[in-house]
Scaffold this motif. Structure first.
Motif, PDB file in Angstrom:
ATOM      1  N   ARG A 151       0.829  -1.213   0.000  1.00  0.00           N
ATOM      2  CA  ARG A 151       0.000   0.000   0.000  1.00  0.00           C
ATOM      3  C   ARG A 151       0.856   1.254   0.000  1.00  0.00           C
ATOM      4  NH1 ARG A 151      -3.103  -3.216   3.526  1.00  0.00           N
ATOM      5  NH2 ARG A 151      -2.110  -2.242   5.364  1.00  0.00           N
ATOM      6  N   SER A 160      -5.274   3.083 -10.365  1.00  0.00           N
ATOM      7  CA  SER A 160      -5.366   1.931  -9.477  1.00  0.00           C
ATOM      8  C   SER A 160      -5.417   0.649 -10.304  1.00  0.00           C
ATOM      9  CB  SER A 160      -6.604   2.024  -8.585  1.00  0.00           C
ATOM     10  OG  SER A 160      -6.778   0.822  -7.847  1.00  0.00           O
ATOM     11  N   ASP A 162      -5.292  -2.254  -8.935  1.00  0.00           N
ATOM     12  CA  ASP A 162      -6.125  -3.172  -8.161  1.00  0.00           C
ATOM     13  C   ASP A 162      -7.599  -3.066  -8.564  1.00  0.00           C
ATOM     14  OD1 ASP A 162      -3.876  -3.990  -6.817  1.00  0.00           O
ATOM     15  OD2 ASP A 162      -4.167  -2.622  -5.134  1.00  0.00           O
ATOM     16  N   ASP A 163      -8.086  -1.869  -8.805  1.00  0.00           N
ATOM     17  CA  ASP A 163      -9.473  -1.717  -9.257  1.00  0.00           C
ATOM     18  C   ASP A 163      -9.671  -2.368 -10.622  1.00  0.00           C
ATOM     19  OD1 ASP A 163     -10.036  -0.317  -6.969  1.00  0.00           O
ATOM     20  OD2 ASP A 163      -9.956   1.664  -7.903  1.00  0.00           O
ATOM     21  N   PRO A 168      -7.636  -5.733  -4.372  1.00  0.00           N
ATOM     22  CA  PRO A 168      -6.251  -5.693  -3.890  1.00  0.00           C
ATOM     23  C   PRO A 168      -5.654  -7.089  -3.793  1.00  0.00           C
ATOM     24  CG  PRO A 168      -7.783  -5.373  -2.079  1.00  0.00           C
ATOM     25  CD  PRO A 168      -8.614  -5.370  -3.327  1.00  0.00           C
ATOM     26  N   PRO A 169      -4.349  -7.189  -3.771  1.00  0.00           N
ATOM     27  CA  PRO A 169      -3.701  -8.509  -3.698  1.00  0.00           C
ATOM     28  C   PRO A 169      -3.789  -9.098  -2.299  1.00  0.00           C
ATOM     29  CG  PRO A 169      -2.050  -6.784  -3.597  1.00  0.00           C
ATOM     30  CD  PRO A 169      -3.367  -6.091  -3.843  1.00  0.00           C
ATOM     31  N   GLU A 312      -2.187 -11.173 -12.396  1.00  0.00           N
ATOM     32  CA  GLU A 312      -2.449  -9.800 -11.968  1.00  0.00           C
ATOM     33  C   GLU A 312      -1.198  -9.120 -11.409  1.00  0.00           C
ATOM     34  OE1 GLU A 312      -6.314 -12.142 -11.177  1.00  0.00           O
ATOM     35  OE2 GLU A 312      -4.157 -12.480 -11.153  1.00  0.00           O
ATOM     36  N   ASP A 313      -0.361  -9.902 -10.733  1.00  0.00           N
ATOM     37  CA  ASP A 313       0.859  -9.316 -10.166  1.00  0.00           C
ATOM     38  C   ASP A 313       1.798  -8.815 -11.260  1.00  0.00           C
ATOM     39  OD1 ASP A 313      -0.103  -9.941  -7.658  1.00  0.00           O
ATOM     40  OD2 ASP A 313       0.924 -11.872  -7.584  1.00  0.00           O
ATOM     41  N   ARG A 316       0.709  -5.410 -12.033  1.00  0.00           N
ATOM     42  CA  ARG A 316       1.082  -4.500 -10.938  1.00  0.00           C
ATOM     43  C   ARG A 316       2.554  -4.091 -11.058  1.00  0.00           C
ATOM     44  NH1 ARG A 316      -2.278  -8.429  -7.851  1.00  0.00           N
ATOM     45  NH2 ARG A 316      -4.183  -7.330  -7.234  1.00  0.00           N
TER      46      ARG A 316
END
Length: 632
Positions: A151, A160, A162-163, A168-169, A312-313, A316
């Motif tokens: 965070r 974002s 995450d959105d 969020p992870p 997803e990572d 990110r």
């Protein structure tokens, strides 16, 4: 009854060495993790007592009769006996009252130091137990802290991720993302201010403007009435550059529906710390590709799994790295439409505040890191479109466009297919382009393929166009293979020579069965394959961006597993083969081209695909960029 049995065993049984070692190990775990919580989590002693009564009584007896230092204790109240945590837990689990003292035994031996009596293996076991317990405890603490680290890392992001990916992870993903970002940029603080830029006319493509860093300290502006269309890319391999030049071709000349300048904006063309960070990353990727291709086996399998595991990572990490690339794009006019051929460029553009960002998604395998939140993500085929929707990419951020092909190849499809068909019917040699990718991989496979085709070349049935690009090691390897197989060749070394070769090949035949193309400059290395596609019969390449080109294709061995899906796309469209992972299969297909109508069927498929706009991806990307600009 059970309590009486245990009391009897505690008084009468002599503790075994195994029980002592076990209790030493359990005592260590209890001290590190807390006796009661550890054993409640790990063992069900009620069940254990039913299955192993004698073993349990051994353990209790050993614990009761030995006094080991540094044992956690629990005071059970005024006047009550002080019991070690482990002893208390064991007794309460099997029904012995807390605080009840075991009867003293006149035969109980005096206290002794059991550690001195332990065998070396027992000491090693205890040490291992300490290490495992310490590692486990450290891991749990790190997982507890990881979400906070993550965070803190993303709190200043403009977008974002995450959105975009659905939330969020978890702790493990947060830790992985944080570690990978630290490996990428260390403790570096991302800069925001853009480097001053200038544009110059391209000496390769008429009408194209090329950006670079302006050392005078101010961004140049020619006072154009509208902001330019910026095609952003990164020179990582040949694919992203090839697609970028294809996109710019639809913004230059033609129908005249574009009244804006077209700028070619390569991040690596801006001399800076950020550009060097990208180059360092690209070196690692290129080295991995070459090793996987040369070594094969387990190495190839491992590399292949990495190239198709973009979760997803991965997005990110890609986006977080792009936050450090803002100085490479922040000086451009924010009203300019951005067509990005690398997701990192699109991420940086969105983070910098550009509102009209179009991301050209590569390959035919859906992975999170190739799409970008806040951009319109265009894909080449329907299976990719379906997969991204299934993954959760919002429909408003996704569209099906077609293949990324330059204007001259698309507009030349009818004539090129007709020439290929006529050549085959006339029994002319089959012309095969064999390009080397930007990473310079596949050396061993291609050299073996050249040797296996040498007989057909000497018979005049096949002609080879070898594009070593700007890889000196591949040029040397090609020359060695040609000499070893007794194959004579011509060598083309500049753009002027390529254009002359193409002009001659439209009406005649090369003077020799093999032509080697090798260069010192990057652009000619990339452009040669595109230039030769209109005069060649077959393109033999790995299933990269070239798998989508409108020419019959031999899809040779891939470098990453994600490329397999591009070969499948070509095969299903009828303009290419499935992946041919062994050289004998390549030779078999070449013989099919010589003895069957397979090439005619492939060319017919290309013509049919063209009629439905399948190769119009870059045309559609440019159209959408201009339309969205007018609406904003």
């Amino acid at each position: 009854m059970l309590a009486s049995f245990l009391r009897a065993n505690v008084e009468e049984r002599v503790p075994s060495a195994t029980a002592i070692v076990l209790l030493q190990c359990l005592r260590v775990f209890a001290a590190l993790l807390g006796g009661q919580s550890f054993f409640a989590l790990t063992f069900d002693l009620q069940r254990l007592s039913l299955l192993h009564i004698r073993f349990l009584s051994d353990s209790l007896a050993a614990y009761h009769r030995t006094e080991l230092p540094h044992t956690p204790v629990l005071h059970t109240g005024p006047g009550r006996k002080v019991l070690p945590c482990l002893y208390l837990h064991l007794l309460t689990r099997v029904g012995i009252k807390i605080g009840s003292a075991l009867p003293n035994s006149p035969t109980r031996p005096p206290p002794r130091n059991d550690m001195a009596d332990l065998q070396p293996w027992a000491v090693a076991l205890i040490a291992a137990a300490c290490a495992v317990a310490g590692l486990y405890l450290t891991w749990r603490v790190v997982l507890l802290l990881a979400p906070g680290w993550y965070r803190s890392m993303v709190k200043d992001n403009a977008v974002s991720v995450d959105d975009f990916v659905g939330g969020p992870p978890d702790a493990t993903s947060a830790l992985k993302s944080w570690i990978l970002c630290r490996l990428n940029v260390g403790g570096r603080v991302a800069k925001k201010e853009g480097y001053p830029l200038k544009t110059e006319d391209s000496d390769k493509v008429p009408g194209l403007k090329v950006t670079s860093r302006n050392e005078t300290g101010s961004t140049s502006s020619k006072g154009a009435s509208k902001p330019p269309v910026v095609v952003g890319t990164i020179r990582m391999g040949f694919g992203h550059h090839r697609i970028a030049y294809a996109a710019t071709s639809w913004g230059l000349g033609g129908s005249g529906d574009n009244d804006r300048e077209t700028w070619f904006h390569d991040f690596l063309n801006i001399d800076s710390e950020e550009a060097q960070m990208i180059k360092d990353t690209d070196k690692l990727y290129s080295k991995g590709s070459r090793l996987a291709s040369e070594l094969g086996g387990v190495v190839e399998k491992f590399w292949g799994s990495l190239t198709k595991s973009g979760d997803e990572d991965s997005l990110r990490v890609t986006y977080q790295f792009s936050e450090h690339m803002l100085p490479l794009i922040n000086s451009l006019d924010k009203n300019s439409p951005i067509i990005a051929t690398h997701s990192m460029v699109a991420c940086a553009a969105v983070a910098a505040g550009f509102k009209n960002v179009i991301n050209l998604v590569i390959d035919n395998h859906a992975q999170w890191f190739v799409v970008v939140p806040g951009a319109l993500n265009l894909v080449q085929g329907p299976s990719n479109y379906h997969s991204f929707l299934k993954m959760g990419v919002p429909q408003k951020d996704l569209a099906l466009a077609g293949h990324w092909i330059p204007r001259d190849l698309v507009e030349g499809i009818p004539d090129a297919c007709a020439r290929r068909t006529a050549r085959r019917k006339a029994g002319k040699p089959v012309r095969i382009i064999i390009p080397v990718g930007g990473a310079g991989a596949q050396r061993k496979f291609i050299l073996n393929m050249i040797g296996s085709l040498s007989g057909l070349v000497s018979e005049g049935k096949v002609q080879l166009f070898l594009n070593a690009a700007d890889h000196a090691h591949m040029k040397k390897a090609f020359i060695g293979a040609l000499k070893d197989n007794g194959m004579d060749y011509d060598n083309v070394t500049d753009m002027k020579g390529v254009q002359a070769f193409k002009k001659n090949a439209l009406t005649g035949e090369p003077t020799k069965g093999v032509t080697l193309f090798s260069y010192d400059d990057y652009f000619t290395a990339v452009a040669t394959t595109d230039i030769l596609c209109n005069i060649a019969d077959v393109l033999a390449c790995k299933p990269s961006e070239l798998a989508f080109y409108p020419i019959p294709k031999l899809m040779i061995r891939r470098v990453g597993d994600h490329e397999a899906y591009s070969a499948l796309r070509a095969s299903e469209l009828g303009d290419g083969t499935l992946e041919l992972r062994e050289v004998p299969m390549v030779v078999k297909y070449v013989n099919l081209f010589l003895t069957t109508n397979l090439l005619e069927v492939m060319n017919k498929s290309i013509e049919d695909n063209n009629k439905i706009g399948l190769y119009d991806g870059c045309r559609n990307a440019m159209r959408l960029a201009l339309e969205r600009s007018e609406q904003m």
